[in-house]
Design an enzyme around this catalytic site. Sequence first.
Site, PDB file in Angstrom:
ATOM      1  N   GLU A 170       0.814  -1.214   0.000  1.00 37.55           N
ATOM      2  CA  GLU A 170       0.000   0.000   0.000  1.00 37.55           C
ATOM      3  C   GLU A 170       0.852   1.270   0.000  1.00 37.55           C
ATOM      4  OE1 GLU A 170      -2.848  -0.192   3.161  1.00 37.55           O
ATOM      5  OE2 GLU A 170      -3.762  -2.028   2.436  1.00 37.55           O
ATOM      6  N   GLU A 348      -4.882  -8.876   1.002  1.00 33.29           N
ATOM      7  CA  GLU A 348      -5.561  -8.563   2.260  1.00 33.29           C
ATOM      8  C   GLU A 348      -7.051  -8.420   1.993  1.00 33.29           C
ATOM      9  OE1 GLU A 348      -4.193  -5.181   4.518  1.00 33.29           O
ATOM     10  OE2 GLU A 348      -2.080  -5.659   4.156  1.00 33.29           O
TER      11      GLU A 348
END
Length: 447
Positions: A170, A348
């Site tokens: 991220e 995720e």
Amino acid sequence: MKDTQELVFPASFLWGAATSAHQVEGAFNEDGKWPSVWDSFELEPGRIAKGYTARMSCDQYHRLEEDLDLMQALHLKAYRFSVSWPRVIPRGYGDINEAGLDYYDRLVDGLLSRGIEPFLTLYHWDLPQALQWERGGWEHRETTRLFSRYAEVVGRRLGDRVRFWSTHNEPGVALEAYLDGSMPPGLVDRALGYQVAHHILVSHGLAVEALRSACSETPKVGMVQDLWPVHPASDSEADHLAAKRRWELRWDWFLSPVAFGRYPEEAFEWLGEDAPTVDDGDMETIGIPLDFMGINYYSRLVTSSDGDVLPKDTPTTAMDWEVYPQGFYDVLKLARDHYGFTTLYVTENGAAFDDIVEADGAIHDEARLRYLAEHLEQVHIAITDGIDVRGYFAWSLLDNFEWCHGYTKRFGLVHVDFDTLERRIKDSGIWYAKIIEENALKTDGCT
């Protein structure tokens, strides 16, 4: 009420769970590890809920065998974890800490001995604090070279056993840190934030090259992007423009350079003087072809010209995030059809809820179980539609240190008592283990 169906996944589907070093390891200053920017940030008053720190967290560093056995009990086929840069190279530059590498040797060997595939992330936000203080961290271009060296060091040590590598988790979070100052280094400077974002993307490309050179076995290298679809709050032109800008300045900013070797043109115009400096050859480095793209998905954003809004009468998690499974399919399709990422892993997906430990020790987390079931159904629909999703990692294996929320938000399949560090598998973990064992999902989400 629809009939229950059994949705069977491909035989080679990689079922796993994910964590990150800073959120679970603890041992913040043991065996040669130096502080990360988060270790320091947590000590600043008011930064973390209730003044919590990750100094011990889940103490996985000392409880590694116990957690490896938990993974085996859950029938995990893979474990996604991150390496702590300051545990391996304490200052971020200079001497290598062999004791830190030894820990990851033990982790990788422990996984493989239990038939669990290591899925390694090099960077999950824990920049060495010394590198920030002494050399300006990601604000300075030199850090891209230092990150490449770090990738080479880890690749040489673990590249004979680890097949799957992600450079960054991220990367957009680093940008957000400079937009609101809520995360390290705690500065608010839009221009600096976009320069940091560019340096991180350059470091990604350099690390891909370093890993492919350093690993003795041919690695599969990718990166991990969090994708939140951005929808306008109304049909108004102003809200549509706000949603477009929100997407391009935060998500497309990190996707287009990797996919196409260029930044979104309109985004550069919107930034004006805050646009970053881009050196010759940078975009070619950033756009080096990958073996896969990792997708993290939690929810969507609904945006108006006045900012983000939460739709009325919608179910939410303990993070106040809307439960929106349809968006999961949408981002998987977008990643393939628009950006051309043909091989995908869900790196995720999960939800925080307020768990209750019953008198007998059971945790009946029905809301989390149903969230996972509804989202796994979307993954199966994507696969049925020809999108090449090869694995799924639930976030998270353990309740852990949830950044600025400290220990107030629980995402785990396994409950952690942060006073005693006792682990208990929740109902969602028991259910997930059965899904893995059968390689199939029943769409009612209850069996």
